[in-house]
Design an enzyme around this catalytic site. Structure first.
Site, PDB file in Angstrom:
ATOM      1  N   ARG A 242     -15.464  26.646  28.885  1.00 56.89           N
ATOM      2  CA  ARG A 242     -15.945  26.943  27.544  1.00 56.89           C
ATOM      3  C   ARG A 242     -17.437  27.239  27.582  1.00 56.89           C
ATOM      4  O   ARG A 242     -18.198  26.564  28.284  1.00 56.89           O
ATOM      5  CB  ARG A 242     -15.705  25.759  26.581  1.00 56.89           C
ATOM      6  N   GLU A 271     -19.674  35.241  22.211  1.00 54.11           N
ATOM      7  CA  GLU A 271     -18.969  36.298  22.952  1.00 54.11           C
ATOM      8  C   GLU A 271     -18.644  37.476  22.048  1.00 54.11           C
ATOM      9  O   GLU A 271     -17.997  37.280  21.013  1.00 54.11           O
ATOM     10  CB  GLU A 271     -17.688  35.716  23.567  1.00 54.11           C
ATOM     11  N   HIS A 293     -14.623  36.607  29.864  1.00 56.76           N
ATOM     12  CA  HIS A 293     -13.633  35.652  29.354  1.00 56.76           C
ATOM     13  C   HIS A 293     -12.205  36.126  29.667  1.00 56.76           C
ATOM     14  O   HIS A 293     -11.347  36.203  28.789  1.00 56.76           O
ATOM     15  CB  HIS A 293     -13.804  35.449  27.845  1.00 56.76           C
TER      16      HIS A 293
END
Length: 326
Positions: A242, A271, A293
């Site tokens: 995370r 993000e 990600h």
């Protein structure tokens, strides 16, 4: 039993279909329904899009109290991920709205991505490939050149922060490479038993540190400037868990000053990161890797996630809900 659950078509709204690969096949729910999929949904669009929904699917689109209050028919929020911080769980609980998530779908993809990053840095793979592209091999004039460090994994120490299914799968891979594995105790705790090493000792002893913890108030910025100062072996730092577990400005400083030997992150606090994010100035360094990600996103894992998502919805509508978080 409500009218919808007794057989009237349910309205299912997917707020952010584009967060799953376009190649992923969506299962058809087994009960009468109307399905509406939006590619993406801005925060200010959520309330209007879920206003008449019985079921909402979200991955990253926030479902907050204000939007929930304007959705009188809402019965289920199905999160297309394991983390469910995008949903106001308290507001759902007050209304009797169920919230479910996805579990244990990434047991192969995240550990594999973690080790892809570890190997890329430990053996300077990206740096050597880039050097070859710019003509360094011809310039060297011999069968090889030694511009960047190369180290084996065997015999090194792998520190793992997070002992869930992903952390343990990473440990199995580490042992297969001949690594010594340390599981970190919770930061600030020394009483977790002989299978755990105090957090500060993991920082001191590890050649590679990899994070597999949830983002909680207790874990936010758990690695910052004081923790980097403890890293005596100048380790690699890997984060496929995370954004927010690491103070990102402190990470940039630690890498620049040589407190760590390299870093690879698949997650960032915001993000996508803004152009002035500290990581953006590291992208040309051979000892830093940033991936968007995608550690979770093998085709097999995404399809498994999607199948589980619609199984969760079917089971809820049948009156046998699973994976409930609220």
């Amino acid at each position: 039993m409500t009218e919808a659950l007794s057989g009237a078509p349910a309205r299912i709204v997917f707020l952010d279909r584009d967060t799953l690969s376009p190649e992923t096949k969506l299962r058809t729910p087994s009960f009468p329904h109307e399905f509406v999929a939006h590619g993406r949904t801005l925060p200010e669009e959520v309330a209007s899009r879920i206003a008449d929904a019985d079921i909402v699917i979200t991955n990253k689109s926030p479902v907050r109290r204000e939007a929930i209050a304007q959705a009188p028919n809402l019965k289920l929020v199905a999160v297309a991920a394991t983390g469910y911080d995008v949903v106001d769980v308290s507001a759902c609980a007050e209304r009797g709205i169920a919230v479910c998530n996805i579990r244990n779908y990434a047991v192969n993809t995240v550990p594999e991505h973690t080790f892809a990053l570890i190997l890329a840095l430990r053996r300077s793979i990206l740096a050597y490939a880039e050097a070859v592209r710019r003509g360094r091999w011809q310039e060297a004039g011999q069968f090889c050149f030694f511009d960047y460090p190369i180290k084996d994994l065997a015999g090194s120490t792998l520190g793992i922060v997070g002992d869930g299914v992903l952390g343990r799968a990473v440990a199995d891979l580490g042992r297969a490479f001949g690594m010594r594995v340390l599981f970190s105790a919770y930061k600030g705790s020394n009483g977790m038993g002989p299978l755990y090493t105090p957090f500060e000792e993991v920082l001191r002893q590890s050649d590679i540190i990899t994070l597999h913890s949830p983002l909680l108030p207790s874990t936010r910025n758990m690695i910052a400037a004081p923790e980097f100062a403890l890293m005596e072996r100048r380790p690699l730092l890997i984060n496929t868990a995370r954004g927010g577990l690491v103070d990102e400005a402190a990470l940039a400083d630690a890498l620049t000053t040589g407190q760590i030997s390299g870093a690879a992150f698949d997650v960032v606090t915001a993000e996508p990161p803004a152009p002035d994010h500290p990581f953006m100035r590291l992208l040309n360094r051979p000892d830093f890797i940033l991936t968007p990600h995608v550690a979770w996103a093998s085709s097999e894992a995404v399809q498994g996630l999607t199948d589980q998502l619609f199984e969760n919805i079917d089971l809820f509508w049948a009156g046998t809900p699973r994976n409930l978080v609220a």
